[in-house]
Design a protein around this motif. Sequence first.
Motif, PDB file in Angstrom:
ATOM      1  N   ARG A  22       0.698  -1.264  -0.089  1.00  0.00           N
ATOM      2  CA  ARG A  22       0.078   0.106   0.052  1.00  0.00           C
ATOM      3  C   ARG A  22       0.812   1.344  -0.132  1.00  0.00           C
ATOM      4  O   ARG A  22       0.498   2.275  -0.767  1.00  0.00           O
ATOM      5  N   GLN A  23       1.859   1.259   0.745  1.00  0.00           N
ATOM      6  CA  GLN A  23       2.818   2.243   0.971  1.00  0.00           C
ATOM      7  C   GLN A  23       3.391   2.800  -0.260  1.00  0.00           C
ATOM      8  O   GLN A  23       3.876   3.808  -1.145  1.00  0.00           O
ATOM      9  N   ASP A  26       0.715   4.133  -2.724  1.00  0.00           N
ATOM     10  CA  ASP A  26       0.223   5.432  -2.534  1.00  0.00           C
ATOM     11  C   ASP A  26       1.580   6.263  -2.852  1.00  0.00           C
ATOM     12  O   ASP A  26       1.268   7.608  -3.429  1.00  0.00           O
ATOM     13  N   GLY A  27       2.735   5.857  -2.635  1.00  0.00           N
ATOM     14  CA  GLY A  27       3.984   6.852  -3.014  1.00  0.00           C
ATOM     15  C   GLY A  27       3.793   6.989  -4.405  1.00  0.00           C
ATOM     16  O   GLY A  27       4.319   8.121  -4.657  1.00  0.00           O
TER      17      GLY A  27
END
Length: 299
Positions: A22-23, A26-27
Amino acid sequence: MSDTSWLTEFPQLDRQQLLAIRQTLDGAYRTFSREYGDTIESFFDPLLSFLIGFEKLLLATPWWLMIALLAALAFYASRSWKLAIGVVVAFVFIGLFGMWDDTMRTMSIIIASTLLAVLIGVPVGIWMARSDRVQRWVTPLLDVMQTMPAFVYLIPVVMLLGIGKIPGLIAVVIYAIPPVIRLTNLGIRLVDKEVLEAAEAYGASRWQRLTGVQLPLAMPTIMAGINQTIMMALAMVVIASMIGVKGLGQPVLKSITNQYFTLGLLNGLAIVALAIMFDRISQSYARRAQQHLSGSRHD
């Protein structure tokens, strides 16, 4: 006793792996929005200028002239005095209860989003009708667009373009465009093959068959798709108000957060009046087009 937990527990990634995925996603989207957000926003500047100008035009038009134009449009489409009088009565009450400006703002975004959906959706529907491969690729995308919760559309659009008219317009178009695409495709595919063969025998080119035969015969079905697109666009009014789109949706949202029953009811009824007006006008026009087409066939 044997361990049967594997029968009920689905194997899944651990929390750290899910968090890392997810990170990463999102990034990547944040980086994309920072690098290309301004460029994409400038691409929509002409559309924003059109929206602002169109809204100002509707707000600047005298109320009596606007009501007369809407009543004339209703009568032209339906040839019904009852519908024309109903439009007059509905908009008089909208003005008396102080909702005129919000109604004009809502009309501007609905008309603009419908025009954009038609300009995009009809060519895509024609493309689908001409190619089974394109239909196989586009149909799942339309399924996702129709079943995805509308709030989910707002997340990437707001991250990329902020809040305002353009993000709201994009969210409305994404939500409302599938019907016009589907029914354009269906209408063209339902055109009688013998009629097309006759046109081809008379030497009509591919473009002439499309504009002179397929689109006129499919017009009632296409109009049904446009009707559904308008209804779905109106359904997005309240949700679009959450990202700064002014109109009837903002008082409804305010009434929800502050428990103002009368405010929400009146503005909700104004949205219903718009929906009924657009629905009756588009359906009546489609019905008249079908009757005219049937009369031409018999002649």
